[in-house]
Design a protein around this motif. Structure first.
Motif, PDB file in Angstrom:
ATOM      1  N   GLY A  14       0.804  -1.180  -0.115  1.00  0.00           N
ATOM      2  CA  GLY A  14       0.148   0.172  -0.056  1.00  0.00           C
ATOM      3  C   GLY A  14       1.070   1.267   0.075  1.00  0.00           C
ATOM      4  N   ILE A  15       0.320   2.325   0.354  1.00  0.00           N
ATOM      5  CA  ILE A  15       0.915   3.741   0.053  1.00  0.00           C
ATOM      6  C   ILE A  15       2.327   3.694   1.315  1.00  0.00           C
ATOM      7  N   ALA A  16       1.959   3.286   2.395  1.00  0.00           N
ATOM      8  CA  ALA A  16       2.880   3.026   3.460  1.00  0.00           C
ATOM      9  C   ALA A  16       4.138   2.350   3.130  1.00  0.00           C
ATOM     10  N   GLY A  17       3.797   1.002   2.790  1.00  0.00           N
ATOM     11  CA  GLY A  17       4.912  -0.041   2.517  1.00  0.00           C
ATOM     12  C   GLY A  17       5.659   0.617   1.417  1.00  0.00           C
ATOM     13  N   PHE A  34       6.345  -7.476  -0.452  1.00  0.00           N
ATOM     14  CA  PHE A  34       5.520  -8.652  -0.842  1.00  0.00           C
ATOM     15  C   PHE A  34       3.909  -8.089  -0.704  1.00  0.00           C
ATOM     16  N   ASP A  35       3.155  -8.498  -1.607  1.00  0.00           N
ATOM     17  CA  ASP A  35       1.562  -8.122  -1.349  1.00  0.00           C
ATOM     18  C   ASP A  35       0.852  -9.358  -1.928  1.00  0.00           C
ATOM     19  N   LYS A  36      -0.453  -9.331  -0.800  1.00  0.00           N
ATOM     20  CA  LYS A  36      -0.914 -10.509  -1.430  1.00  0.00           C
ATOM     21  C   LYS A  36      -2.128 -10.166  -2.694  1.00  0.00           C
ATOM     22  N   GLY A  37      -2.169  -8.892  -2.883  1.00  0.00           N
ATOM     23  CA  GLY A  37      -3.120  -8.464  -3.961  1.00  0.00           C
ATOM     24  C   GLY A  37      -2.412  -8.877  -5.433  1.00  0.00           C
ATOM     25  N   GLY A  41      -1.165  -1.024  -4.107  1.00  0.00           N
ATOM     26  CA  GLY A  41      -1.952   0.118  -3.871  1.00  0.00           C
ATOM     27  C   GLY A  41      -2.902  -0.188  -2.608  1.00  0.00           C
ATOM     28  N   GLY A  42      -3.209  -1.368  -2.141  1.00  0.00           N
ATOM     29  CA  GLY A  42      -3.893  -1.651  -1.077  1.00  0.00           C
ATOM     30  C   GLY A  42      -5.335  -0.916  -1.121  1.00  0.00           C
ATOM     31  N   ARG A  43      -5.631  -0.083  -0.109  1.00  0.00           N
ATOM     32  CA  ARG A  43      -6.884   0.642   0.008  1.00  0.00           C
ATOM     33  C   ARG A  43      -7.180   1.760  -0.973  1.00  0.00           C
ATOM     34  N   THR A  44      -5.865   2.110  -1.916  1.00  0.00           N
ATOM     35  CA  THR A  44      -6.026   3.068  -2.765  1.00  0.00           C
ATOM     36  C   THR A  44      -6.248   2.218  -4.188  1.00  0.00           C
ATOM     37  N   HIS A  57     -13.003   2.217  -5.478  1.00  0.00           N
ATOM     38  CA  HIS A  57     -13.837   1.984  -4.458  1.00  0.00           C
ATOM     39  C   HIS A  57     -13.308   2.137  -3.207  1.00  0.00           C
ATOM     40  N   GLY A  58     -12.043   2.423  -2.782  1.00  0.00           N
ATOM     41  CA  GLY A  58     -11.456   2.533  -1.490  1.00  0.00           C
ATOM     42  C   GLY A  58     -11.276   4.016  -1.411  1.00  0.00           C
ATOM     43  N   ALA A  59      -9.967   4.570  -1.206  1.00  0.00           N
ATOM     44  CA  ALA A  59      -9.783   6.165  -1.064  1.00  0.00           C
ATOM     45  C   ALA A  59     -10.306   6.808  -2.320  1.00  0.00           C
ATOM     46  N   GLN A  60     -10.924   7.896  -1.799  1.00  0.00           N
ATOM     47  CA  GLN A  60     -11.738   8.661  -2.847  1.00  0.00           C
ATOM     48  C   GLN A  60     -10.716   9.830  -3.459  1.00  0.00           C
ATOM     49  N   TYR A  61     -10.026  10.431  -2.629  1.00  0.00           N
ATOM     50  CA  TYR A  61      -9.119  11.473  -3.004  1.00  0.00           C
ATOM     51  C   TYR A  61      -7.970  11.586  -2.095  1.00  0.00           C
ATOM     52  N   PHE A  62      -7.103  12.616  -2.084  1.00  0.00           N
ATOM     53  CA  PHE A  62      -6.114  12.764  -0.903  1.00  0.00           C
ATOM     54  C   PHE A  62      -5.729  14.349  -0.769  1.00  0.00           C
ATOM     55  N   GLN A 130       0.877 -13.865  -0.430  1.00  0.00           N
ATOM     56  CA  GLN A 130       0.269 -13.878   0.880  1.00  0.00           C
ATOM     57  C   GLN A 130       1.274 -14.185   1.917  1.00  0.00           C
ATOM     58  N   ILE A 131       1.723 -13.359   3.040  1.00  0.00           N
ATOM     59  CA  ILE A 131       2.900 -13.858   4.088  1.00  0.00           C
ATOM     60  C   ILE A 131       2.058 -14.300   5.053  1.00  0.00           C
ATOM     61  N   VAL A 132       2.463 -15.311   5.507  1.00  0.00           N
ATOM     62  CA  VAL A 132       1.693 -16.016   6.659  1.00  0.00           C
ATOM     63  C   VAL A 132       2.386 -15.958   7.968  1.00  0.00           C
ATOM     64  N   GLY A 303       1.781   2.443   8.785  1.00  0.00           N
ATOM     65  CA  GLY A 303       0.689   2.004   8.220  1.00  0.00           C
ATOM     66  C   GLY A 303      -0.191   3.295   8.672  1.00  0.00           C
ATOM     67  N   ASP A 304      -1.340   3.748   8.112  1.00  0.00           N
ATOM     68  CA  ASP A 304      -2.172   4.811   8.117  1.00  0.00           C
ATOM     69  C   ASP A 304      -2.546   4.908   9.387  1.00  0.00           C
ATOM     70  N   TRP A 305      -2.838   3.763  10.272  1.00  0.00           N
ATOM     71  CA  TRP A 305      -3.566   3.764  11.662  1.00  0.00           C
ATOM     72  C   TRP A 305      -2.581   4.082  12.745  1.00  0.00           C
ATOM     73  N   GLY A 309      -4.439   8.327   9.948  1.00  0.00           N
ATOM     74  CA  GLY A 309      -5.389   7.697   9.064  1.00  0.00           C
ATOM     75  C   GLY A 309      -4.918   8.385   7.458  1.00  0.00           C
ATOM     76  N   ARG A 310      -5.860   8.033   6.553  1.00  0.00           N
ATOM     77  CA  ARG A 310      -5.528   8.605   5.346  1.00  0.00           C
ATOM     78  C   ARG A 310      -4.393   8.210   4.572  1.00  0.00           C
ATOM     79  N   VAL A 311      -4.350   8.754   3.467  1.00  0.00           N
ATOM     80  CA  VAL A 311      -3.379   8.199   2.336  1.00  0.00           C
ATOM     81  C   VAL A 311      -2.156   9.035   3.092  1.00  0.00           C
ATOM     82  N   GLU A 312      -2.534  10.504   3.385  1.00  0.00           N
ATOM     83  CA  GLU A 312      -1.490  11.320   3.903  1.00  0.00           C
ATOM     84  C   GLU A 312      -0.515  10.604   5.132  1.00  0.00           C
TER      85      GLU A 312
HETATM   86  C1  FAD Z   1     -13.722   2.969   1.650  1.00  0.00           C
HETATM   87  C2  FAD Z   1     -12.494   3.940   2.221  1.00  0.00           C
HETATM   88  C3  FAD Z   1     -12.318   5.177   1.674  1.00  0.00           C
HETATM   89  C4  FAD Z   1     -11.302   6.042   1.906  1.00  0.00           C
HETATM   90  N1  FAD Z   1     -11.320   7.197   1.674  1.00  0.00           N
HETATM   91  C5  FAD Z   1     -10.083   7.896   1.712  1.00  0.00           C
HETATM   92  C6  FAD Z   1     -10.229   9.348   1.179  1.00  0.00           C
HETATM   93  O1  FAD Z   1     -11.195   9.702   0.720  1.00  0.00           O
HETATM   94  N2  FAD Z   1      -8.711   9.777   1.503  1.00  0.00           N
HETATM   95  C7  FAD Z   1      -7.767   9.383   2.207  1.00  0.00           C
HETATM   96  O2  FAD Z   1      -6.781   9.931   2.225  1.00  0.00           O
HETATM   97  N3  FAD Z   1      -7.714   7.943   2.513  1.00  0.00           N
HETATM   98  C8  FAD Z   1      -8.948   7.485   2.544  1.00  0.00           C
HETATM   99  N4  FAD Z   1      -8.967   5.863   2.781  1.00  0.00           N
HETATM  100  C9  FAD Z   1      -7.898   5.574   3.640  1.00  0.00           C
HETATM  101  C10 FAD Z   1      -6.794   5.407   2.707  1.00  0.00           C
HETATM  102  O3  FAD Z   1      -7.110   4.333   1.888  1.00  0.00           O
HETATM  103  C11 FAD Z   1      -5.664   4.611   3.607  1.00  0.00           C
HETATM  104  O4  FAD Z   1      -5.429   5.476   4.759  1.00  0.00           O
HETATM  105  C12 FAD Z   1      -4.402   4.178   3.035  1.00  0.00           C
HETATM  106  O5  FAD Z   1      -4.549   3.817   1.523  1.00  0.00           O
HETATM  107  C13 FAD Z   1      -3.829   3.031   3.850  1.00  0.00           C
HETATM  108  O6  FAD Z   1      -2.437   2.810   3.408  1.00  0.00           O
HETATM  109  P1  FAD Z   1      -1.397   1.694   4.099  1.00  0.00           P
HETATM  110  O7  FAD Z   1      -0.277   1.468   3.217  1.00  0.00           O
HETATM  111  O8  FAD Z   1      -1.352   1.973   5.493  1.00  0.00           O
HETATM  112  O9  FAD Z   1      -2.425   0.348   4.006  1.00  0.00           O
HETATM  113  P2  FAD Z   1      -3.202  -0.521   3.010  1.00  0.00           P
HETATM  114  O10 FAD Z   1      -3.678   0.357   1.642  1.00  0.00           O
HETATM  115  O11 FAD Z   1      -4.079  -1.466   3.540  1.00  0.00           O
HETATM  116  O12 FAD Z   1      -2.077  -1.634   2.506  1.00  0.00           O
HETATM  117  C14 FAD Z   1      -1.718  -2.731   3.200  1.00  0.00           C
HETATM  118  C15 FAD Z   1      -1.337  -3.786   2.164  1.00  0.00           C
HETATM  119  O13 FAD Z   1      -0.957  -5.071   2.931  1.00  0.00           O
HETATM  120  C16 FAD Z   1      -1.511  -6.179   1.849  1.00  0.00           C
HETATM  121  N5  FAD Z   1      -1.698  -7.270   2.563  1.00  0.00           N
HETATM  122  C17 FAD Z   1      -2.482  -7.461   3.645  1.00  0.00           C
HETATM  123  N6  FAD Z   1      -2.218  -8.664   4.281  1.00  0.00           N
HETATM  124  C18 FAD Z   1      -1.243  -9.416   3.620  1.00  0.00           C
HETATM  125  C19 FAD Z   1      -0.551 -10.221   3.643  1.00  0.00           C
HETATM  126  N7  FAD Z   1      -0.863 -11.202   4.787  1.00  0.00           N
HETATM  127  N8  FAD Z   1       0.437 -10.662   3.019  1.00  0.00           N
HETATM  128  C20 FAD Z   1       0.801  -9.822   2.065  1.00  0.00           C
HETATM  129  N9  FAD Z   1       0.294  -8.643   1.747  1.00  0.00           N
HETATM  130  C21 FAD Z   1      -0.714  -8.321   2.525  1.00  0.00           C
HETATM  131  C22 FAD Z   1      -2.603  -5.554   1.277  1.00  0.00           C
HETATM  132  O14 FAD Z   1      -3.050  -6.249   0.216  1.00  0.00           O
HETATM  133  C23 FAD Z   1      -2.524  -4.030   1.116  1.00  0.00           C
HETATM  134  O15 FAD Z   1      -1.896  -3.908  -0.136  1.00  0.00           O
HETATM  135  C24 FAD Z   1     -10.355   5.154   2.359  1.00  0.00           C
HETATM  136  C25 FAD Z   1     -10.172   3.978   3.029  1.00  0.00           C
HETATM  137  C26 FAD Z   1     -11.217   3.134   2.611  1.00  0.00           C
HETATM  138  C27 FAD Z   1     -11.147   1.466   2.794  1.00  0.00           C
END
Ligand code: FAD
Length: 338
Positions: A14-17, A34-37, A41-44, A57-62, A130-132, A303-305, A309-312
């Motif tokens: 995803g964006i963090a990784g 490594f990504d399971k998808g 992009g994950g949630r983007t 269908h995930g993040a709408q904009y950043f 998929q990493i287990v 990670g966003d959490w 939160g969010r893309v930023e």
């Molecule tokens: C419905 C929705 C709406 C949103 N709207 C907005 C918005 O408008 N604006 C905004 O800024 N943010 C929004 N967000 C939040 C934003 O999408 C996230 O904050 C950001 O994309 C998170 O990035 P990340 O890299 O932390 O995590 P993720 O994007 O979740 O990346 C984690 C990655 O890990 C992979 N993964 C998981 N388990 C495994 C495994 N066992 N082995 C290998 N790979 C694995 C996943 O496939 C994923 O690619 C929204 C999110 C959602 C779901």
């Protein structure tokens, strides 16, 4: 040339990784992600259906408030990776429409995966993996897949999954306890295309007093020309949690009805209707530890959490984790994720 010992395995593209990977790679680390998808992009995320249908269908904009993401965003804008979405975004409550304060809202072009694809462009990323499990031995970390493959050894491992999924990997380290205490809310997303254009004088709306929290005309975003009238509807965290085990068809129909009620209009017939369940959609906005890093065992978490939160937040968390890894090796960060 990569220095001995600077090997990093990153779980999650995803964006963090990817921000972490990109920053480390720019500082002569040997990085593998490594990504399971199927893609990065994950949630983007962008889902395509039929030739002219596409839905973010995930993040709408950043938004980009921090100077480091602003710098990267300026580069993305200059290369057409992202564009500013100039759509009219309103607040919708009980049929009343009010305008929201204008702010630059950026979207990937032609879909929200564009930023991740760009970050990943010069990095080794292995998708559909998929990493287990992961374990540390005398020569470093080994990462295991669900296909019984082992990757490693890595001097450092970076875990970038949503908090509940990270918690599983991080136990018994103390970071596991931190991840397991942080809740993330679910979100049902509806992907709908209408046979004729839905007539509303705006492109996106934050919805209140409704099962929905957000609706947007995806096809109003830049670089989506030629698309049919594609909409994405997001259910509120409360509604999503209460209907988490609903069948996708049921969730889609209920939320379509809620959309019709929210705009007090009959909707045109739909030509495409699906729903996607995000089990871990958003974390707490309040948590801002930025990242976790234990230099003794070579373990980082981002990670966003962990960063509001969010893309930023995801981007800044990934760059911060890379910064901590560089620091631990006495290196000054040479590039901020760009
Ligand atoms: C419905 C929705 C709406 C949103 N709207 C907005 C918005 O408008 N604006 C905004 O800024 N943010 C929004 N967000 C939040 C934003 O999408 C996230 O904050 C950001 O994309 C998170 O990035 P990340 O890299 O932390 O995590 P993720 O994007 O979740 O990346 C984690 C990655 O890990 C992979 N993964 C998981 N388990 C495994 C495994 N066992 N082995 C290998 N790979 C694995 C996943 O496939 C994923 O690619 C929204 C999110 C959602 C779901």
């Amino acid at each position: 040339m990569t220095a001995l010992g600077r090997t990093v395995g990153i779980i999650g593209a995803g964006i963090a990784g990817l921000a972490c990977a990109r920053t480390l790679a720019a500082n002569a680390f040997d990085v593998k992600v490594f990504d399971k998808g199927r893609g990065v992009g994950g949630r983007t995320a962008t889902r395509r259906a039929e030739p002219d249908l596409a839905f973010d269908h995930g993040a709408q904009y950043f938004t980009a408030r921090d100077a480091r993401l602003q710098k990267v965003t300026a580069d993305w804008l200059s290369r057409g990776v992202v564009a500013e979405w100039l759509g009219c975004v309103v607040r919708l409550e009980n049929g009343a429409v009010t305008h929201t304060s204008p702010q630059p809202r950026y979207v990937g072009v032609p879909g929200m995966t564009a930023m991740a694809a760009d970050l990943a462009s010069a990095i080794r990323v292995q998708t559909r993996t998929q990493i287990v499990a992961m374990s540390r031995g005398p020569s470093g970390w080994t990462i295991k897949t669900d296909a019984h493959e082992n990757f490693g050894s890595f001097e450092t491992v970076v875990v970038t999954l949503p908090a509940p999924q990270s918690a599983v990997f991080l136990q018994p380290h103390a970071f596991g306890a931190i991840a397991s205490t942080l809740q993330m809310t679910p979100c049902w997303a509806v992907l709908v295309a209408f046979e004729s254009k839905l007539e509303v004088p705006w492109d996106g709306a934050f919805v209140h007093n409704s099962p929905l929290s957000w609706v947007a005309r995806n096809s109003s975003k830049p670089g989506r020309s030629g698309q049919s009238d594609c909409w994405v509807l997001h259910a509120s965290p409360e509604w999503s949690a209460a209907h988490i085990e609903a069948a996708p068809d049921t969730a889609a129909r209920l939320l379509l009805d809620a959309f019709s009620s929210a705009i007090a209009q009959q909707l045109p017939p739909d030509s495409h209707l699906t729903a996607h369940r995000w089990r871990h959609s958003h974390g707490s906005d309040a948590d801002d530890r930025r990242m976790l890093f234990d230099p003794e065992v070579g373990l980082a978490v981002c990670g966003d959490w962990l960063a509001g939160g969010r893309v930023e937040g995801a981007f800044l968390s990934g760059v911060s984790a890379a910064e901590a890894i560089c620091d631990s090796q006495g290196l000054k960060l040479g590039e901020s994720g760009s």
